[in-house]
Scaffold this motif. Structure first.
Motif, PDB file in Angstrom:
ATOM      1  N   TYR A  56       6.073  17.121  -3.697  1.00  0.00           N
ATOM      2  CA  TYR A  56       7.426  16.569  -3.779  1.00  0.00           C
ATOM      3  C   TYR A  56       7.766  15.758  -2.532  1.00  0.00           C
ATOM      4  CZ  TYR A  56      12.389  16.011  -4.278  1.00  0.00           C
ATOM      5  OH  TYR A  56      13.635  15.451  -4.376  1.00  0.00           O
ATOM      6  N   ASN A  57       7.416  16.280  -1.359  1.00  0.00           N
ATOM      7  CA  ASN A  57       7.708  15.563  -0.115  1.00  0.00           C
ATOM      8  C   ASN A  57       7.021  14.204  -0.067  1.00  0.00           C
ATOM      9  OD1 ASN A  57       9.424  17.502   0.914  1.00  0.00           O
ATOM     10  ND2 ASN A  57       7.801  18.575   1.996  1.00  0.00           N
ATOM     11  N   ILE A  58       5.808  14.132  -0.566  1.00  0.00           N
ATOM     12  CA  ILE A  58       5.086  12.850  -0.572  1.00  0.00           C
ATOM     13  C   ILE A  58       5.672  11.909  -1.622  1.00  0.00           C
ATOM     14  CG2 ILE A  58       2.871  11.749  -1.132  1.00  0.00           C
ATOM     15  CD1 ILE A  58       1.526  14.145   0.256  1.00  0.00           C
ATOM     16  N   LEU A  59       5.865  12.406  -2.843  1.00  0.00           N
ATOM     17  CA  LEU A  59       6.352  11.536  -3.923  1.00  0.00           C
ATOM     18  C   LEU A  59       7.794  11.098  -3.726  1.00  0.00           C
ATOM     19  CD1 LEU A  59       4.715  13.077  -7.111  1.00  0.00           C
ATOM     20  CD2 LEU A  59       3.878  11.256  -5.629  1.00  0.00           C
ATOM     21  N   SER A  60       8.580  11.887  -3.019  1.00  0.00           N
ATOM     22  CA  SER A  60       9.967  11.508  -2.766  1.00  0.00           C
ATOM     23  C   SER A  60      10.105  10.681  -1.488  1.00  0.00           C
ATOM     24  CB  SER A  60      10.846  12.753  -2.674  1.00  0.00           C
ATOM     25  OG  SER A  60      10.497  13.521  -1.539  1.00  0.00           O
ATOM     26  N   ARG A  61       8.978  10.422  -0.852  1.00  0.00           N
ATOM     27  CA  ARG A  61       8.909   9.620   0.374  1.00  0.00           C
ATOM     28  C   ARG A  61       9.546  10.310   1.575  1.00  0.00           C
ATOM     29  NH1 ARG A  61      10.873   3.942  -2.230  1.00  0.00           N
ATOM     30  NH2 ARG A  61       8.934   3.275  -3.148  1.00  0.00           N
ATOM     31  N   GLU A  62       9.706  11.615   1.518  1.00  0.00           N
ATOM     32  CA  GLU A  62      10.232  12.346   2.673  1.00  0.00           C
ATOM     33  C   GLU A  62       9.158  12.511   3.743  1.00  0.00           C
ATOM     34  OE1 GLU A  62      12.588  15.792   1.927  1.00  0.00           O
ATOM     35  OE2 GLU A  62      13.445  14.910   0.124  1.00  0.00           O
ATOM     36  N   VAL A  63       7.906  12.501   3.323  1.00  0.00           N
ATOM     37  CA  VAL A  63       6.775  12.585   4.243  1.00  0.00           C
ATOM     38  C   VAL A  63       5.876  11.382   3.959  1.00  0.00           C
ATOM     39  CG1 VAL A  63       4.717  13.909   4.855  1.00  0.00           C
ATOM     40  CG2 VAL A  63       6.854  15.099   4.356  1.00  0.00           C
ATOM     41  N   ALA A  64       5.547  10.655   5.003  1.00  0.00           N
ATOM     42  CA  ALA A  64       4.665   9.493   4.849  1.00  0.00           C
ATOM     43  C   ALA A  64       3.211   9.950   4.797  1.00  0.00           C
ATOM     44  CB  ALA A  64       4.866   8.526   6.007  1.00  0.00           C
ATOM     45  N   THR A  65       2.397   9.167   4.155  1.00  0.00           N
ATOM     46  CA  THR A  65       0.971   9.449   4.091  1.00  0.00           C
ATOM     47  C   THR A  65       0.194   8.277   4.671  1.00  0.00           C
ATOM     48  OG1 THR A  65      -0.884   9.971   2.633  1.00  0.00           O
ATOM     49  CG2 THR A  65       0.840   8.581   1.716  1.00  0.00           C
ATOM     50  N   ASP A  66      -0.895   8.586   5.336  1.00  0.00           N
ATOM     51  CA  ASP A  66      -1.763   7.544   5.879  1.00  0.00           C
ATOM     52  C   ASP A  66      -2.813   7.100   4.859  1.00  0.00           C
ATOM     53  OD1 ASP A  66      -0.450   7.617   8.315  1.00  0.00           O
ATOM     54  OD2 ASP A  66      -1.828   9.094   9.170  1.00  0.00           O
ATOM     55  N   ASP A  67      -2.935   7.842   3.774  1.00  0.00           N
ATOM     56  CA  ASP A  67      -3.924   7.533   2.746  1.00  0.00           C
ATOM     57  C   ASP A  67      -3.430   6.331   1.933  1.00  0.00           C
ATOM     58  OD1 ASP A  67      -5.169   7.584   0.050  1.00  0.00           O
ATOM     59  OD2 ASP A  67      -6.171   9.375   0.840  1.00  0.00           O
ATOM     60  N   LYS A  68      -4.186   5.246   1.983  1.00  0.00           N
ATOM     61  CA  LYS A  68      -3.768   4.011   1.315  1.00  0.00           C
ATOM     62  C   LYS A  68      -3.662   4.160  -0.203  1.00  0.00           C
ATOM     63  CE  LYS A  68      -5.538   0.960   4.882  1.00  0.00           C
ATOM     64  NZ  LYS A  68      -6.470  -0.102   5.227  1.00  0.00           N
ATOM     65  N   LEU A  69      -4.566   4.919  -0.803  1.00  0.00           N
ATOM     66  CA  LEU A  69      -4.522   5.100  -2.254  1.00  0.00           C
ATOM     67  C   LEU A  69      -3.300   5.912  -2.674  1.00  0.00           C
ATOM     68  CD1 LEU A  69      -8.286   5.764  -3.011  1.00  0.00           C
ATOM     69  CD2 LEU A  69      -6.968   3.730  -3.592  1.00  0.00           C
ATOM     70  N   ILE A  70      -3.027   6.973  -1.939  1.00  0.00           N
ATOM     71  CA  ILE A  70      -1.854   7.785  -2.254  1.00  0.00           C
ATOM     72  C   ILE A  70      -0.579   6.979  -2.028  1.00  0.00           C
ATOM     73  CG2 ILE A  70      -0.525   9.829  -1.576  1.00  0.00           C
ATOM     74  CD1 ILE A  70      -3.221  11.266  -1.248  1.00  0.00           C
ATOM     75  N   HIS A  71      -0.559   6.204  -0.951  1.00  0.00           N
ATOM     76  CA  HIS A  71       0.594   5.344  -0.692  1.00  0.00           C
ATOM     77  C   HIS A  71       0.797   4.363  -1.854  1.00  0.00           C
ATOM     78  CE1 HIS A  71       3.557   3.062   1.540  1.00  0.00           C
ATOM     79  NE2 HIS A  71       2.890   1.962   1.206  1.00  0.00           N
ATOM     80  N   SER A  72      -0.281   3.802  -2.358  1.00  0.00           N
ATOM     81  CA  SER A  72      -0.200   2.879  -3.490  1.00  0.00           C
ATOM     82  C   SER A  72       0.368   3.577  -4.724  1.00  0.00           C
ATOM     83  CB  SER A  72      -1.584   2.316  -3.798  1.00  0.00           C
ATOM     84  OG  SER A  72      -1.553   1.515  -4.946  1.00  0.00           O
ATOM     85  N   ILE A  73      -0.053   4.800  -4.964  1.00  0.00           N
ATOM     86  CA  ILE A  73       0.452   5.563  -6.110  1.00  0.00           C
ATOM     87  C   ILE A  73       1.953   5.798  -5.960  1.00  0.00           C
ATOM     88  CG2 ILE A  73       0.390   7.837  -7.228  1.00  0.00           C
ATOM     89  CD1 ILE A  73      -2.680   7.807  -6.561  1.00  0.00           C
ATOM     90  N   VAL A  74       2.379   6.209  -4.769  1.00  0.00           N
ATOM     91  CA  VAL A  74       3.797   6.467  -4.518  1.00  0.00           C
ATOM     92  C   VAL A  74       4.607   5.188  -4.738  1.00  0.00           C
ATOM     93  CG1 VAL A  74       5.496   7.096  -2.746  1.00  0.00           C
ATOM     94  CG2 VAL A  74       3.363   8.398  -2.969  1.00  0.00           C
ATOM     95  N   GLU A  75       4.110   4.072  -4.251  1.00  0.00           N
ATOM     96  CA  GLU A  75       4.826   2.807  -4.438  1.00  0.00           C
ATOM     97  C   GLU A  75       4.926   2.434  -5.918  1.00  0.00           C
ATOM     98  OE1 GLU A  75       6.589   1.162  -2.066  1.00  0.00           O
ATOM     99  OE2 GLU A  75       6.061   2.992  -0.980  1.00  0.00           O
ATOM    100  N   LYS A  76       3.870   2.674  -6.656  1.00  0.00           N
ATOM    101  CA  LYS A  76       3.891   2.371  -8.093  1.00  0.00           C
ATOM    102  C   LYS A  76       4.875   3.275  -8.833  1.00  0.00           C
ATOM    103  CE  LYS A  76      -0.689   0.389  -8.272  1.00  0.00           C
ATOM    104  NZ  LYS A  76      -2.081   0.526  -8.695  1.00  0.00           N
ATOM    105  N   ILE A  77       4.950   4.539  -8.426  1.00  0.00           N
ATOM    106  CA  ILE A  77       5.899   5.460  -9.044  1.00  0.00           C
ATOM    107  C   ILE A  77       7.327   4.974  -8.848  1.00  0.00           C
ATOM    108  CG2 ILE A  77       6.925   7.769  -8.769  1.00  0.00           C
ATOM    109  CD1 ILE A  77       4.041   8.816  -8.387  1.00  0.00           C
ATOM    110  N   HIS A  78       7.601   4.404  -7.672  1.00  0.00           N
ATOM    111  CA  HIS A  78       8.952   3.986  -7.361  1.00  0.00           C
ATOM    112  C   HIS A  78       9.245   2.528  -7.707  1.00  0.00           C
ATOM    113  CE1 HIS A  78      10.262   7.711  -5.568  1.00  0.00           C
ATOM    114  NE2 HIS A  78       9.058   7.812  -5.047  1.00  0.00           N
ATOM    115  N   SER A  79       8.259   1.818  -8.245  1.00  0.00           N
ATOM    116  CA  SER A  79       8.491   0.424  -8.629  1.00  0.00           C
ATOM    117  C   SER A  79       9.335   0.368  -9.890  1.00  0.00           C
ATOM    118  CB  SER A  79       7.156  -0.301  -8.845  1.00  0.00           C
ATOM    119  OG  SER A  79       6.554   0.146 -10.047  1.00  0.00           O
ATOM    120  N   LYS A  80       9.973  -0.736 -10.100  1.00  0.00           N
ATOM    121  CA  LYS A  80      10.849  -0.917 -11.263  1.00  0.00           C
ATOM    122  C   LYS A  80      10.073  -1.304 -12.518  1.00  0.00           C
ATOM    123  CE  LYS A  80      14.669  -0.299  -8.991  1.00  0.00           C
ATOM    124  NZ  LYS A  80      15.242   1.010  -8.977  1.00  0.00           N
ATOM    125  N   GLN A  81       8.783  -1.496 -12.392  1.00  0.00           N
ATOM    126  CA  GLN A  81       7.973  -1.942 -13.528  1.00  0.00           C
ATOM    127  C   GLN A  81       7.698  -0.840 -14.503  1.00  0.00           C
ATOM    128  OE1 GLN A  81       4.515  -3.613 -11.665  1.00  0.00           O
ATOM    129  NE2 GLN A  81       5.608  -5.433 -11.063  1.00  0.00           N
TER     130      GLN A  81
END
Length: 81
Positions: A56-81
């Motif tokens: 939850y902390n990662i997906l809600s962006r309360e905790v940042a991740t250094d992993d580029k793939l996980i970061h990409s997933i989080v950004e896609k989850i929060h995109s308007k597309q």
């Protein structure tokens, strides 16, 4: 070469303990998983192995991740597309 995790099994693993996590994980699975590269699909499967509070902390962006793939997933989850 890594194999793509089975989407049907991932759908079951997206069923967490909270509606918020269910919605976030299923949003990625339904909208982005099929078209993602295998390494990103594997990163999503690894995310689902996390305990609910950490996930939850990662997906809600309360905790940042250094992993580029996980970061990409989080950004896609929060995109308007």
């Amino acid at each position: 070469m890594a194999r793509s995790p089975n989407p049907a099994k991932l759908r079951w693993r997206c069923r967490r303990g909270t509606k918020e996590l269910d919605m976030l994980t299923l949003r990625y699975l339904d909208s982005h998983y099929e078209h993602a590269k295998v390494d990103e699909q594997c990163a999503f499967a690894a995310l689902l192995e996390m305990q609910d509070p950490e996930l939850y902390n990662i997906l809600s962006r309360e905790v940042a991740t250094d992993d580029k793939l996980i970061h990409s997933i989080v950004e896609k989850i929060h995109s308007k597309q």
